[in-house]
Every structure is written in structure tokens, then in C-alpha cells.
Design an enzyme around this catalytic site. Sequence first.
Site, mmCIF file in Angstrom:
data_model
loop_
_atom_site.group_PDB
_atom_site.id
_atom_site.type_symbol
_atom_site.label_atom_id
_atom_site.label_comp_id
_atom_site.label_asym_id
_atom_site.label_seq_id
_atom_site.Cartn_x
_atom_site.Cartn_y
_atom_site.Cartn_z
ATOM 1 N N LYS A 111 0.844 -1.193 0.000
ATOM 2 C CA LYS A 111 0.000 0.000 0.000
ATOM 3 C C LYS A 111 0.881 1.245 0.000
ATOM 4 C CE LYS A 111 -3.908 1.938 2.615
ATOM 5 N NZ LYS A 111 -4.707 1.794 3.849
ATOM 6 N N HIS A 169 -0.337 4.469 0.252
ATOM 7 C CA HIS A 169 -1.011 5.617 0.850
ATOM 8 C C HIS A 169 -1.464 5.242 2.261
ATOM 9 C CE1 HIS A 169 -4.192 3.156 -0.950
ATOM 10 N NE2 HIS A 169 -4.987 3.628 -0.012
#
Length: 224
Positions: A110, A112
Amino acid sequence: MSSPEAKLQHYRTEFITSSLAADALKFGSFTLKSGRQSPYYFNSGMLNNGGLIATLASAYAALIAVEFPTLDVLFGPAYKGISLAATTAVALRTEYGRSVGFAYNRKEAKDHGEGGWHVGADIKGKKVLILDDVFTTGTAVRQAAQGIREGGGDIVGVVFALDREEIGTDGEGESAKATLEKDLQSKVKSVLTMKELIGWLEDAGRKDDVEQMKEYREKYGIKA
């Protein structure tokens, strides 16, 4: 209270019978990821209600209580390992008073929010035990192990629900389990082995299934 060893024997039988009832353990003809044609197949995704997953989690917890006295985090490779790690953490706390963390990996890192490769308990500097459902060659576990080590975790072992007890796919005579233990430098254990499953089927009088299982073991099973 019965010992973890006695509990493991009890939960092992419950695991087989509940897996058969839920169609998680099937007999017939199945093509594995390795390309081999197998007379049986186990899919932990079919253990999809509270009672079924609790039985498997209790079996994992009993085995862990016997074999892994020291650990900090249970790690479940996505996707099937996620529920296994979470429910086994609960079983360890409920049945043995051991509170450990649990974590799992993302299929893609991921970029963010909190970011990162894994979700859950911190693994840096922690003793990590990997949980998965079926062991044939250990590909998913190796991928998880690489991420754990890159994240600073110390792998103390691997626990599977079912060890198919097969030799590797590259023609080597060494068992896939022995190769994985050598690669990870840690022990590999399972709730149930192919040999134990055959023994249960023999006791249950399932002669056709036993015959096919033994033929498969003769072709692909470990020889020692």
C-alpha cells in the site's frame, strides 16, 4: 484439564470429520498447482462458519502449545492465512492464556495511508510463526518468509493444517518439508499428515479412497 497433546489428538479427529462434512476435504480427481493429479483435495476456504473455523483454530493452538513455547506474532499469508492467524490467536488466548499478535501480508504493498507490506502486529524484532492451510511445495510460505525477514522479523517456524508429505516438484528425492525447513532454518509442523489421514480412512472402512491415496503416495510421497 487435558494436556495440549491430548487436545491435539481430539481436535485432529474433529478437523477431519468437520472438513468432510463441510466438503472442505474431497476425494476424486483434482489437478494441483504443481500439475499433479491428486485423489484428494483440501480447501480451508470451505471452513467458513464460526464452528468450523474454531475447530481448526483450536487444533492449531494445541499444536503450537506443544511445539512452539515462545513466539510473538502469528502470520497468515493472504488470503486464506488471514482468518487462520486471527482465529488461532483467539484460541491461544482462550485455551492456553497466551496473548500473541497476528498479522498478514497485502497482495500489493500500500502506497497511501499507513502504507506498508503487511497489516496487523509489528513484526520487527519479533518471533514470528507462519500459519497456512495445505503444504505441498511451500511457495506461498517462502514469499511470506521473505517479506517477514525484510521487515526485521525472526521466523521461528511454520504450521500447516495438512502436510501432503510429498517430494519436491523438481524430481529431487528429498521431501518438500525437509527442503523448506532447510531454506527457512526453522521447523515445519502440521496438524494432520497424509499418513495420518490414510490411517483415519482405513479405520473408517473407506477402502477405495485408501487404495487411491496409497497409489498417489507411492508415486509422489516421501519414501522415509
